[in-house]
Design a protein around this motif. Structure first.
Motif, PDB file in Angstrom:
ATOM      1  N   THR A 101       2.236  -2.649   4.172  1.00  0.00           N
ATOM      2  CA  THR A 101       0.790  -3.382   3.447  1.00  0.00           C
ATOM      3  C   THR A 101      -0.082  -3.256   4.114  1.00  0.00           C
ATOM      4  OG1 THR A 101       1.709  -5.033   2.199  1.00  0.00           O
ATOM      5  CG2 THR A 101      -0.614  -5.415   2.729  1.00  0.00           C
ATOM      6  N   LYS A 118      -3.269   0.864  -3.787  1.00  0.00           N
ATOM      7  CA  LYS A 118      -2.006  -0.383  -3.332  1.00  0.00           C
ATOM      8  C   LYS A 118      -1.395   0.455  -4.455  1.00  0.00           C
ATOM      9  CE  LYS A 118      -4.421  -3.622  -0.379  1.00  0.00           C
ATOM     10  NZ  LYS A 118      -3.779  -3.517   0.293  1.00  0.00           N
ATOM     11  N   SER A 125       0.629  -1.670  -0.439  1.00  0.00           N
ATOM     12  CA  SER A 125       0.012   0.299  -0.376  1.00  0.00           C
ATOM     13  C   SER A 125       0.612   1.121   0.126  1.00  0.00           C
ATOM     14  CB  SER A 125      -1.170   0.247   0.877  1.00  0.00           C
ATOM     15  OG  SER A 125      -0.004  -0.179   2.477  1.00  0.00           O
TER      16      SER A 125
END
Length: 294
Positions: free
Chosen positions: A246, A252, A205
Motif C-alpha cells: 500500500t 490502486k 497499490s
C-alpha cells in the motif's frame, strides 16, 4: 437510485425457464455449459427491484466450501448439470456491512476477450472467479457483477483450511473460488481472499507472487507484505506466496482474478491487465494458474 439485483436463480430446462420468467426474473442468454456438446442448457437469471440488494456471490465445488456460507442463499441447481464436471453451486447474500456494495447488474462471459473488457471497466465490474465449466471441458465461463459504485481491494489473505471461513465471510471478505493447488497431486485446498472498499485511499497499490527464495527476498526489499500461507501447500512444488503493498499517490488495485486459460494471456496483456506469469502451481504438475490484477 437505479434498481438493484434482489435475487439470482438458475434454469436447467425449459420448464424452469418458464417458471422464472413468470416470477419476473430476467435471463442472461449465455449458456453456462457453453462449448460442451450434448450438455444441458444452463442459464443464470436475475431479478431487479428496490432494496435489499444482493451484495455477495460465491461458488462452491465441494461440501467443505459450503461450511462458511451460513448466511447465504444456495441456488439448488448444479451449474455443471449434464456434464462430467464437478457439481458447482452458486450462492448469494444480501449482507449490508461496511465492505458491501449493492449489485446493479449481472452478466456472463464465455470468451477471453470479453473478460478483459469487463476487468478494465475501472472497478465497476467484478468477476465471480470460478470457471462455471470447471473440469467439464468447453469454454471458460464466468459470471460478472456490476457494482453500484467503483470498488477497490483493501485487504488480501489466504487459507489452507476451512476453519477461518465463517470469520472471513463475517468480516466482509470474498473468497476467490479457485483452489490454487488445482490438479496438483496431494495438494491442500488453498484459497485467496480479498476485501472490497469504495475508499480509494485505504486500498492496495500492488500485488505480487514469489515462487523462489530470490523473488521472496526481492519482495521484502521492495516493501511488500507477506501473506504467510504457502499457496503450494503439501505439494511437491516450490513455496509460492502472495504479497501486497500500500503506497500513496499510486494507482490502486481494483480487481483480482486467477487466470487458468493460458490462451487468454495475450488478450489480458493487450488490455493493460497485470498478468503475473509465476504459476501458483510452480514446480508441480498441477494446472498453470496466474494471478492478474487491475
Amino acid at each position: 437510485m437505479a434498481p438493484v439485483i434482489t435475487a439470482l436463480d438458475v434454469s436447467t430446462n425449459t420448464e424452469e425457464e418458464k417458471e422464472l420468467q413468470a416470477k419476473g426474473f430476467h435471463k442472461i442468454p449465455t449458456n453456462l455449459n457453453e462449448g460442451i456438446p450434448g450438455a444441458d442448457n444452463i442459464y443464470l437469471w436475475y431479478q431487479k427491484g428496490d432494496q435489499p440488494a444482493v451484495t455477495r456471490v460465491q461458488v462452491t465445488f465441494n461440501k467443505e466450501m459450503e461450511v462458511g456460507l451460513k448466511d447465504y442463499v444456495k441456488i439448488e441447481k448444479n451449474l455443471n448439470s449434464g456434464t462430467t464436471g464437478v457439481p458447482i453451486y452458486m450462492w448469494y447474500s444480501r449482507a449490508a456491512g461496511t465492505y458491501d456494495v449493492p449489485i446493479v447488474d449481472v452478466t456472463v462471459t464465455a470468451q477471453a476477450s470479453s473478460e478483459a473488457n469487463y476487468l478494465t471497466a475501472r472497478g465497476v465490474w467484478e468477476q465471480v472467479t470460478c470457471n462455471l465449466n470447471l473440469e467439464a471441458g468447453g469454454n471458460y465461463v464466468y459470471a460478472w457483477l456490476k457494482r453500484q459504485k467503483p470498488i477497490y481491494i483493501c485487504n488480501v489473505t489466504a487459507t489452507n483450511t476451512y476453519d477461518r471461513d465463517v470469520t472471513l465471510f463475517n468480516n466482509g471478505y470474498t473468497r476467490v473460488d479457485v483452489n490454487t493447488n488445482l490438479r496438483a497431486e496431494g495438494g491442500t485446498e488453498v484459497f485467496i481472499w480479498y476485501r472490497k472498499t469504495t475508499d480509494e485511499e485505504s486500498s492496495l497499490s500492488a500485488l505480487n507472487i514469489s515462487t523462489n527464495y530470490k523473488q521472496y527476498e526481492d519482495m521484502q526489499k521492495a516493501g511488500f507484505k507477506l501473506v504467510d500461507v504457502n499457496l503450494n501447500e503439501n505439494t511437491s512444488g516450490d513455496p509460492v506466496y502472495l504479497w501486497h503493498k500500500t503506497e500513496a499517490d499510486l494507482d490502486k488495485v481494483r480487481g483480482l482474478v486467477l487466470l487458468l486459460n493460458m490462451n487468454a494471456v495475450d488478450s489480458y496483456k493487450a488490455a493493460g491487465i497485470n498478468v503475473i506469469e509465476r504459476s501458483l502451481n510452480s514446480g508441480n504438475r498441477g494446472a498453470t494458474i496466474y494471478m492478474c490484477h487491475v
